[in-house]
Design a protein around this motif. Structure first.
Motif, PDB file in Angstrom:
ATOM      1  N   ALA A  75     -31.774   5.890 -10.059  1.00  0.00           N
ATOM      2  CA  ALA A  75     -30.725   6.102  -9.951  1.00  0.00           C
ATOM      3  C   ALA A  75     -31.398   7.447  -9.749  1.00  0.00           C
ATOM      4  N   MET A  76     -31.898   8.079 -11.051  1.00  0.00           N
ATOM      5  CA  MET A  76     -32.391   9.249 -11.429  1.00  0.00           C
ATOM      6  C   MET A  76     -33.063   9.854  -9.360  1.00  0.00           C
ATOM      7  N   ARG A  77     -34.680   9.258  -9.311  1.00  0.00           N
ATOM      8  CA  ARG A  77     -35.370   9.120  -8.892  1.00  0.00           C
ATOM      9  C   ARG A  77     -34.819   9.222  -6.951  1.00  0.00           C
ATOM     10  N   SER A  78     -33.675   7.972  -7.075  1.00  0.00           N
ATOM     11  CA  SER A  78     -32.913   7.633  -5.598  1.00  0.00           C
ATOM     12  C   SER A  78     -32.046   9.586  -5.202  1.00  0.00           C
ATOM     13  N   SER A  79     -31.254  10.090  -6.677  1.00  0.00           N
ATOM     14  CA  SER A  79     -30.784  11.104  -6.277  1.00  0.00           C
ATOM     15  C   SER A  79     -31.324  11.941  -5.554  1.00  0.00           C
ATOM     16  N   ALA A  80     -32.645  11.997  -6.274  1.00  0.00           N
ATOM     17  CA  ALA A  80     -34.195  13.145  -5.810  1.00  0.00           C
ATOM     18  C   ALA A  80     -34.174  13.203  -4.278  1.00  0.00           C
ATOM     19  N   LEU A  81     -34.086  11.776  -3.875  1.00  0.00           N
ATOM     20  CA  LEU A  81     -34.419  11.365  -2.549  1.00  0.00           C
ATOM     21  C   LEU A  81     -33.644  12.198  -1.543  1.00  0.00           C
ATOM     22  N   MET A  82     -31.941  11.761  -2.175  1.00  0.00           N
ATOM     23  CA  MET A  82     -31.353  12.177  -1.486  1.00  0.00           C
ATOM     24  C   MET A  82     -31.128  13.859  -1.005  1.00  0.00           C
ATOM     25  N   ARG A  83     -31.018  14.230  -2.191  1.00  0.00           N
ATOM     26  CA  ARG A  83     -31.313  15.900  -3.058  1.00  0.00           C
ATOM     27  C   ARG A  83     -32.453  16.710  -1.575  1.00  0.00           C
ATOM     28  N   ARG A  84     -33.598  16.160  -1.674  1.00  0.00           N
ATOM     29  CA  ARG A  84     -34.657  16.308  -0.788  1.00  0.00           C
ATOM     30  C   ARG A  84     -34.125  16.013   0.683  1.00  0.00           C
ATOM     31  N   ALA A  85     -33.965  15.343   0.999  1.00  0.00           N
ATOM     32  CA  ALA A  85     -33.805  14.620   2.753  1.00  0.00           C
ATOM     33  C   ALA A  85     -32.268  15.496   2.850  1.00  0.00           C
ATOM     34  N   VAL A  86     -31.616  15.821   2.151  1.00  0.00           N
ATOM     35  CA  VAL A  86     -30.173  16.348   3.146  1.00  0.00           C
ATOM     36  C   VAL A  86     -30.846  18.360   2.521  1.00  0.00           C
ATOM     37  N   ARG A  87     -31.929  18.874   2.145  1.00  0.00           N
ATOM     38  CA  ARG A  87     -31.962  20.497   2.099  1.00  0.00           C
ATOM     39  C   ARG A  87     -32.665  20.568   2.766  1.00  0.00           C
ATOM     40  N   ASP A  88     -33.891  19.069   3.467  1.00  0.00           N
ATOM     41  CA  ASP A  88     -34.825  19.105   4.503  1.00  0.00           C
ATOM     42  C   ASP A  88     -33.880  19.577   6.020  1.00  0.00           C
ATOM     43  N   ALA A  89     -33.131  18.459   5.666  1.00  0.00           N
ATOM     44  CA  ALA A  89     -31.659  17.960   6.867  1.00  0.00           C
ATOM     45  C   ALA A  89     -31.351  20.130   7.196  1.00  0.00           C
ATOM     46  N   VAL A  90     -30.607  20.560   6.234  1.00  0.00           N
ATOM     47  CA  VAL A  90     -30.104  21.889   6.360  1.00  0.00           C
ATOM     48  C   VAL A  90     -31.171  21.997   6.388  1.00  0.00           C
ATOM     49  N   GLU A  91     -31.726  23.476   6.438  1.00  0.00           N
ATOM     50  CA  GLU A  91     -32.897  23.847   6.651  1.00  0.00           C
ATOM     51  C   GLU A  91     -33.396  23.687   8.275  1.00  0.00           C
TER      52      GLU A  91
END
Length: 573
Positions: free
Chosen positions: A291-307
């Motif tokens: 679950a922790m790893r999946s939350s990290a993937l979500m954060r990375r994806a969202v940050r890169d998309a926002v940028e």
């Protein structure tokens, strides 16, 4: 770029659940790792995933060696994970300036930053941590002490890595179908059988399951837990072979393979007829890590998309300023923040459980599969949507999105597919009534929330009444209906927990003078559970994704609409 600095959700959970005494060392570790993950480790991960490991089964003289060759980038990632940051040691020994073992939550938050650069290696790191925990809990310390020391060492010359070999062709979900056999050999055992999916197959310490003589052939009570070392006491290699490596959709930097045990030397761990029950301790540790790893993937994806949306212009306007794009980005950002809140609270709860808190033990028993079921599956959607935001260039391997999407699918499969995990939630409800303890804890949390959160608190109290009643109906009804509905129930339970945790974070932030941005997030998430985009949050999306301060009146205006007036009336002047 520093992943720790660019993550308002991370700062919120550190403020809330890291004790004051642990805060300076935690901040120092996360600051260092956040910068390293965004810069050096991210580049290494891209190289390692583009150059997967290879298996050499024979040397030039025809001798069987079963050696896995790794790209130097992967080996450098290993040094960072195991030695520089001690991710597998953080729950076991004092590191990074601590005079005692750091809280579990520190490990999860540090690993969360590392995984935003490299997902695959986090599996062996997690299994190494979980193997040490399992051997310490159930093994004879005189026998397993040296192995535990190696598994938790940050010294490259002494460190050992761990693995968990469970899956067989006929025994993935149904462990009672395990065919690997154990036969006594003096003070030890000899194991024979084939493990079909074994990640980190050249690990130094393998925890596995096998049938033992005289055990129940039709039950998990006939399956014992054993530790198989890579090398025998005399230094020679143990008798198991790596038959081939898997050609996987994702986690390509890290090897998974098929392994055959040819009378491999093994040591018994714990009670023979409780092997699978004991193994679930390792499973649950790995599930929370999933679950922790999946939350990290979500954060990375969202940050890169926002940028991307902030630099890409379409029809004369930045994508970030386009109404429909904002409506796309907002739920992704909220999902990422809520997922981290669930993981962080679970980590803090595990700390309390390990200190002997029986209620916390019941809560973590259900929270672990709840988090694994919901967050891992949600990550598939979030990473996919983020890739689409990037357009055609997001689909190209030069970008990280394709790798994030591939890796995200594994979280729902590793350590139990989603249906297995949902049934485990049902099991925890039936056996321990864990859903009642969880609901009680959430109501206590809501009762302590500040007045500014009143509208959301009122709505969540009603939501918890409904969810607990539905849980009782599931338990009172027939088994077919309970199994049919338990996955939907698990997801609803997860969303209610995450909404409650976001309110708790918002209350803590406001009470400690850290602003009202978290209240905006909590109100927006709760509105989203109704299937409605929160208009206030859409208008202030920059605050949501950047973590900047906002006037309290804006956060109050984002409250559930039925009680928004009451919120404004009761808000501090």
């Amino acid at each position: 770029m520093n992943y720790a600095h660019e993550d308002p959700a991370l700062q919120a959970v550190v403020d809330r659940w890291i004790d004051e005494d642990d805060r300076p060392l935690t901040d120092r570790l996360l600051d260092r790792l956040g910068a390293d993950a965004a810069q050096r480790l991210d580049g290494l991960a891209a190289t390692a995933n583009a150059n997967p490991p290879t298996l050499r089964q024979y040397d030039r003289d025809g001798e069987r060696i079963d050696t896995i060759d790794y790209h130097p980038a992967y080996l450098e990632l290993c040094r960072a994970a195991y030695s520089e940051y001690g991710l597998s040691a953080l729950s076991h020994r004092p590191v990074h300036g601590w005079t005692d073992v750091p809280p579990h939550l520190v490990k999860y938050l540090a690993s969360y930053l590392f995984v935003q650069a490299e997902f695959g290696l986090a599996c062996p790191v997690s299994m190494t941590d979980a193997a040490a925990r399992t051997l310490r809990m159930f093994g004879d310390p005189d026998v397993f002490g040296p192995y535990i020391d190696g598994l938790t060492s940050t010294d490259p010359a002494a460190a050992l890595t761990g693995a968990m070999f469970m899956t067989e062709t006929q025994a993935g979900t149904d462990i009672a179908q395990t065919e690997t056999r154990a036969e006594r050999d003096g003070t030890g055992w000899r194991l024979s059988g084939r493990k079909w999916f074994a990640s980190n197959p050249d690990a130094d310490v393998v925890v596995t399951l096998a049938r033992f003589p005289g055990g129940n052939e039709n039950s998990t009570r006939g399956v014992g837990m054993f530790m198989v070392p890579k090398h025998l006491p005399d230094g020679t290699r143990n008798t198991f072979t790596i038959d081939r490596l898997k050609d996987k959709l994702g986690t390509r930097s890290m090897p998974s393979g098929e392994v055959t045990l040819h009378g491999a030397y093994a040591l018994q761990v714990g009670e023979l007829d409780r092997g699978f029950r004991q193994m679930t301790e390792m499973l649950n540790t790995s599930r929370l890590s999933n679950a922790m790893r999946s939350s990290a993937l979500m954060r990375r994806a969202v940050r890169d998309a926002v940028e991307h949306t902030r630099v890409r212009e379409v029809f004369g306007k930045r994508l970030f300023d386009q109404p429909l794009m904002r409506a796309t980005l907002l739920p992704l950002a909220l999902d990422a923040e809520a997922a981290l809140a669930l993981v962080a609270y679970s980590g803090a709860t595990l700390d309390r459980a390990d200190r002997g808190d029986d209620v916390a033990r019941s809560i973590i028993r259900i929270l672990t599969p709840v988090a694994k079921h919901y967050v891992c599956k949600r990550a598939r959607t979030v990473t996919g949507e983020a890739m689409e935001v990037r357009g055609g260039s997001g689909y190209i391997e030069d970008r990280v999105f394709a790798r994030l999407v591939r890796d995200s699918h594994l979280g729902s499969i590793w350590e139990g597919s989603s249906n297995v995990i949902a049934l485990d939630v049902l099991r925890s409800m039936r056996k321990n009534g864990a859903h009642r303890d969880l609901a009680a804890a959430m109501r206590t949390m809501l009762a302590a929330a500040s007045p500014e959160c009143a509208p959301a608190v009122a709505e969540l109290h009603e939501r918890w009444d409904v969810i607990e009643e539905r849980g009782e109906e599931l338990l009172a009804g027939d088994d077919v209906r309970a199994q049919t509905l338990c996955a939907t129930y698990t997801d609803d339970l997860a969303r209610a927990v995450m909404a409650t945790l976001l309110i708790d974070l918002a209350s803590h932030s406001a009470e400690h003078g850290r602003g009202h941005r978290s209240l905006l997030v909590a109100n927006a998430y709760l509105t989203g559970l109704r299937g409605e985009p929160n208009a206030v949050a859409l208008a202030h999306l920059d605050v949501v994704v950047d973590g900047t301060h906002i006037d309290p009146s804006v956060a109050y205006a984002a409250a559930p609409d039925a009680l928004a007036g009451a919120a404004l009336a009761g808000a501090p002047k």
